[in-house]
Design a protein around this motif. Structure first.
Motif, PDB file in Angstrom:
ATOM      1  N   ASP A   8       0.820  -1.220   0.000  1.00 40.25           N
ATOM      2  CA  ASP A   8       0.000   0.000   0.000  1.00 40.25           C
ATOM      3  C   ASP A   8       0.852   1.269   0.000  1.00 40.25           C
ATOM      4  O   ASP A   8       0.687   2.156   0.834  1.00 40.25           O
ATOM      5  N   ASP A  59      -1.210  -2.355  -4.363  1.00 40.57           N
ATOM      6  CA  ASP A  59      -1.460  -0.915  -4.254  1.00 40.57           C
ATOM      7  C   ASP A  59      -0.139  -0.149  -4.148  1.00 40.57           C
ATOM      8  O   ASP A  59      -0.001   0.800  -3.369  1.00 40.57           O
ATOM      9  N   ASN A  94      -6.091  -3.655  -5.681  1.00 42.67           N
ATOM     10  CA  ASN A  94      -7.255  -3.053  -6.319  1.00 42.67           C
ATOM     11  C   ASN A  94      -6.951  -1.689  -6.937  1.00 42.67           C
ATOM     12  O   ASN A  94      -7.521  -1.320  -7.953  1.00 42.67           O
ATOM     13  N   HIS A  95      -6.002  -0.944  -6.345  1.00 44.43           N
ATOM     14  CA  HIS A  95      -5.694   0.382  -6.891  1.00 44.43           C
ATOM     15  C   HIS A  95      -4.804   0.334  -8.125  1.00 44.43           C
ATOM     16  O   HIS A  95      -4.853   1.234  -8.950  1.00 44.43           O
ATOM     17  N   HIS A 163      -2.781  -9.474  -1.781  1.00 39.30           N
ATOM     18  CA  HIS A 163      -3.552  -8.268  -1.464  1.00 39.30           C
ATOM     19  C   HIS A 163      -4.974  -8.729  -1.188  1.00 39.30           C
ATOM     20  O   HIS A 163      -5.657  -9.222  -2.078  1.00 39.30           O
ATOM     21  N   HIS A 195      -3.431  -4.308   1.725  1.00 43.12           N
ATOM     22  CA  HIS A 195      -4.816  -3.831   1.561  1.00 43.12           C
ATOM     23  C   HIS A 195      -5.287  -3.076   2.801  1.00 43.12           C
ATOM     24  O   HIS A 195      -5.787  -1.965   2.674  1.00 43.12           O
TER      25      HIS A 195
HETATM   26 MN   LIG Z   1      -6.085  -2.091  -1.500  1.00 45.18          MN
END
Ligand SMILES: [Mn+2]
Length: 412
Positions: A8, A59, A94-95, A163, A195
């Protein structure tokens, strides 16, 4: 054998919730460059420590490339690690899912990116390590990736890179959902998670089998305290040893100051100064961004809320930190507030009640437009009816407290 675990990084992400009060240019530069600086601190730490590998658990980037600078900064760090013989194993989250990033850049051979359509194992036989992982093909991965992770390789220390939201942690998107038991069942020596932005370990007795490193740099008032990365030491592979290293370049802190029932304005200032000095001691040397909440008896809270000099004095006693926001809450009490003319009170209440959500939307849209660069007003949610209603209500209360103070001042 040792590895560094970070996750992250959100390199070049914007910072949430900072008010326009932070107009100081040096401060704005420090803040807007913070995720890059923290990434550089991560690389520099690795160059000093010389671990066998680094894992990045998703991320790493905040979303679609915001500038070519993002890639340049990342590539420069990766090249330095490659030159030092430190391989990197990276999974997207996800990012930075494959669908939102353009992978049109050549990275050094020592950077290993996990595929997104199936898990893969990278072996590092000389170091006695194996890395298992899979990245996100799309931002929303609703099924558990861990379920498909491969069996551990015998004779090697097995590290998972994932993640995911473990245990349906509230307040976070439930992507790649799995349980701590699912991770333990992989029978790896360690699972490096990303995450969730708070640091957290998963233990079996006194053996840590998985952990979130937390994010590398706090980005909002919701992410207070030290942020950084983990060094995992597998000297005893059945019992990995985790060491946290702060790498953030500025830090959010929350000062909670409750004034005594008979407190004066000076007492409140003294209390803020004491809390501030404690926070400075806790985070020796790291620049702080402060949110301060002052709880006081209703009359004092109302007085402080509208007292411009007081805001200036709070700024003075918190010198050396960035004062992002001061809020006031009234303590529960039977205290009877200063009188406000009943007719006037009724008019104010009627005026507040007659504001429509459309009026408020218009006013707030202008505020948002004036906020520049990284100073983004994420708390302003113009689509939320509940939010608009609360703004209207607060506007009425604020105005009434102004009137209370003015009328009590006039009496004395
Ligand atoms: Mn994330």
């Amino acid at each position: 054998m040792r590895i560094i675990h970070a996750a992250d990084l959100h390199i070049d992400s914007q910072f949430d919730g900072l008010s326009a009060a932070l107009s100081d240019h040096a401060a704005a530069d420090l803040i807007s460059g913070a995720t890059r600086s923290a990434f550089r601190a991560l690389v520099d730490w690795a160059l000093v420590e010389q671990p066998d590998a680094m894992v990045l658990a998703g991320d790493i980037f905040d979303g679609a490339w915001k500038s070519t600078g993002t890639r340049r900064v990342f590539l420069s760090g990766m090249t330095d690690l490659a030159d030092a013989g430190i391989p990197v194993f990276m999974a997207s989250g996800n990012h930075d899912a494959e669908s939102v990033l353009l992978h049109d850049v050549v990275y050094p051979d020592s950077l290993h990116v996990f595929p997104v359509h199936e898990p893969r194992t990278f072996e590092l036989p000389d170091a006695g390590l194996a890395f298992h992982g899979q990245g996100y093909a799309t931002p929303a991965v609703e099924h558990s990736l861990a379920r498909e992770y491969p069996a551990p390789l015998p004779g090697l220390v097995n590290v998972g890179v994932l993640h995911a939201n473990v245990g349906a942690t509230a307040g976070h998107r439930n992507y790649s959902p799995c349980t701590a038991d699912d991770l333990r069942a992989l029978e790896y020596e360690y699972v490096a998670l990303g995450h969730i932005h708070g640091r957290r370990e998963f233990v079996d007795g006194d053996r840590v089998f998985a952990a979130y490193s937390g994010n590398l740099q706090g980005r909002s008032a919701r992410e207070t305290g030290a942020k950084g990365a983990l060094m995992i030491d597998f000297a005893d592979p059945t019992r990995p040893d985790l060491m946290f290293r702060p790498l953030d370049v500025l830090r959010w802190e929350f000062l909670d100051v409750e004034a005594a029932t008979d407190a004066s304005v000076d007492d409140v200032l003294d209390a803020v100064a004491v809390e501030h000095s404690r926070a400075r001691d806790r985070h020796a040397g790291t620049p702080l961004v402060l949110r301060t909440r002052i709880s006081a008896m209703p009359a004092l809270a109302a007085q402080l809320r509208v007292d411009g000099d007081f805001a200036e004095q709070v700024r003075d006693v918190t010198t050396g930190s960035l004062l992002e926001k001061v809020t006031f809450t009234s303590l529960e009490s039977d205290e009877i507030g200063p009188p406000v003319d009943a007719e006037l009170r009724a008019e104010v209440q009627a005026a507040a009640a007659s504001l429509t959500p459309a009026d408020v939307t218009e006013l707030l849209a202008e505020v948002r437009m004036r906020a520049r660069g990284p100073l983004k007003g994420s708390e302003i949610d113009l689509s939320s009816g509940a939010y608009l209603a609360s703004v209207i209500e607060r506007a009425g209360e604020d105005l009434l407290s102004h009137l209370s103070v003015e009328s009590s001042g006039g009496d004395s």
